[in-house]
Design a protein around this motif. Sequence first.
Motif, mmCIF file in Angstrom:
data_model
loop_
_atom_site.group_PDB
_atom_site.id
_atom_site.type_symbol
_atom_site.label_atom_id
_atom_site.label_comp_id
_atom_site.label_asym_id
_atom_site.label_seq_id
_atom_site.Cartn_x
_atom_site.Cartn_y
_atom_site.Cartn_z
ATOM 1 N N ILE A 31 0.835 -1.208 0.000
ATOM 2 C CA ILE A 31 0.000 0.000 0.000
ATOM 3 C C ILE A 31 0.867 1.254 0.000
ATOM 4 C CG2 ILE A 31 -1.648 1.335 1.369
ATOM 5 C CD1 ILE A 31 -2.867 -1.329 2.276
ATOM 6 N N LEU A 32 1.934 1.238 0.823
ATOM 7 C CA LEU A 32 2.836 2.392 0.866
ATOM 8 C C LEU A 32 3.519 2.614 -0.481
ATOM 9 C CD1 LEU A 32 4.493 1.935 4.388
ATOM 10 C CD2 LEU A 32 2.822 3.667 3.702
ATOM 11 N N LEU A 33 3.927 1.512 -1.123
ATOM 12 C CA LEU A 33 4.557 1.640 -2.434
ATOM 13 C C LEU A 33 3.583 2.194 -3.466
ATOM 14 C CD1 LEU A 33 6.686 -1.640 -2.592
ATOM 15 C CD2 LEU A 33 7.515 0.702 -2.331
ATOM 16 N N MET A 34 2.332 1.755 -3.392
ATOM 17 C CA MET A 34 1.328 2.271 -4.326
ATOM 18 C C MET A 34 1.081 3.755 -4.097
ATOM 19 S SD MET A 34 -1.495 -0.794 -4.523
ATOM 20 C CE MET A 34 -2.546 0.217 -5.550
ATOM 21 N N ILE A 35 1.010 4.158 -2.825
ATOM 22 C CA ILE A 35 0.818 5.583 -2.518
ATOM 23 C C ILE A 35 1.997 6.399 -3.041
ATOM 24 C CG2 ILE A 35 0.675 7.271 -0.644
ATOM 25 C CD1 ILE A 35 -0.874 5.172 0.968
ATOM 26 N N GLY A 36 3.220 5.869 -2.827
ATOM 27 C CA GLY A 36 4.404 6.564 -3.333
ATOM 28 C C GLY A 36 4.392 6.682 -4.841
ATOM 29 N N ALA A 37 3.967 5.607 -5.522
ATOM 30 C CA ALA A 37 3.908 5.636 -6.985
ATOM 31 C C ALA A 37 2.887 6.660 -7.472
ATOM 32 C CB ALA A 37 3.566 4.242 -7.518
ATOM 33 N N VAL A 38 1.743 6.736 -6.783
ATOM 34 C CA VAL A 38 0.712 7.712 -7.163
ATOM 35 C C VAL A 38 1.227 9.136 -6.968
ATOM 36 C CG1 VAL A 38 -1.558 8.626 -6.549
ATOM 37 C CG2 VAL A 38 -1.222 6.160 -6.732
ATOM 38 N N ILE A 39 1.945 9.375 -5.859
ATOM 39 C CA ILE A 39 2.497 10.711 -5.605
ATOM 40 C C ILE A 39 3.516 11.085 -6.678
ATOM 41 C CG2 ILE A 39 3.923 12.055 -4.008
ATOM 42 C CD1 ILE A 39 2.587 10.536 -1.716
#
Length: 201
Positions: A31-39
């Motif tokens: 989830i953290l990686l996905m949030i980082g990718a979206v940012i």
Amino acid sequence: MVRAPWFCGVVCRVSSGSLWGDFIELLLLGILLMIGAVILLAYAIRIRLTVREGKKSYGIPDGMILYSDLNVPAAPLFSKRSRLAGKPDYIVQKENHCIPVEVKSGGGAHPHQSQVLQLAAYCQLLEDTSGMFVPEGILVYNNVPYTIPFDPKLRFELESVMKNMRASLRNGVVKRNHQEPGRCRHCSMKRYCTDVVREGP
């Protein structure tokens, strides 16, 4: 019937709990990686839109910006053949050739001839350093883009002006070519000039 030792159940429960904990950790990490990718994606889109708006406001043509001296100082280009050095505001790759872009402002309705010649010098400089034919340059004057063909007429005028400038440097005599006090007032070489046009009473 052989019974399993009592501690087997404990080991199984501990193992199950450990696997569940690992799963939760991996899920949170994902989830953290996905949030980082979206940012990062949002940031990249924002930069792209900013560059697009900047190109639009400055009248820069579509194409890849290869060089910029406006936001961050860039290294100057130098040509031994033409004995020229300079830093255009932008160099844009358009189709199979490169185009220098110079951004200017002023009080006139149209670009000055000196600004056109400066752009022509950048065209020659870019042609010498890249080895590619430069058909034109773009002069953005008061946010209005002017496409200046680097044709034989402008090439000849540029060569003539450079010859006169070098002759003046060799002779040590540079004559003023105007009668405009405003140009002298805003000239960066005013402190060294002995032929300044004086302001009226």
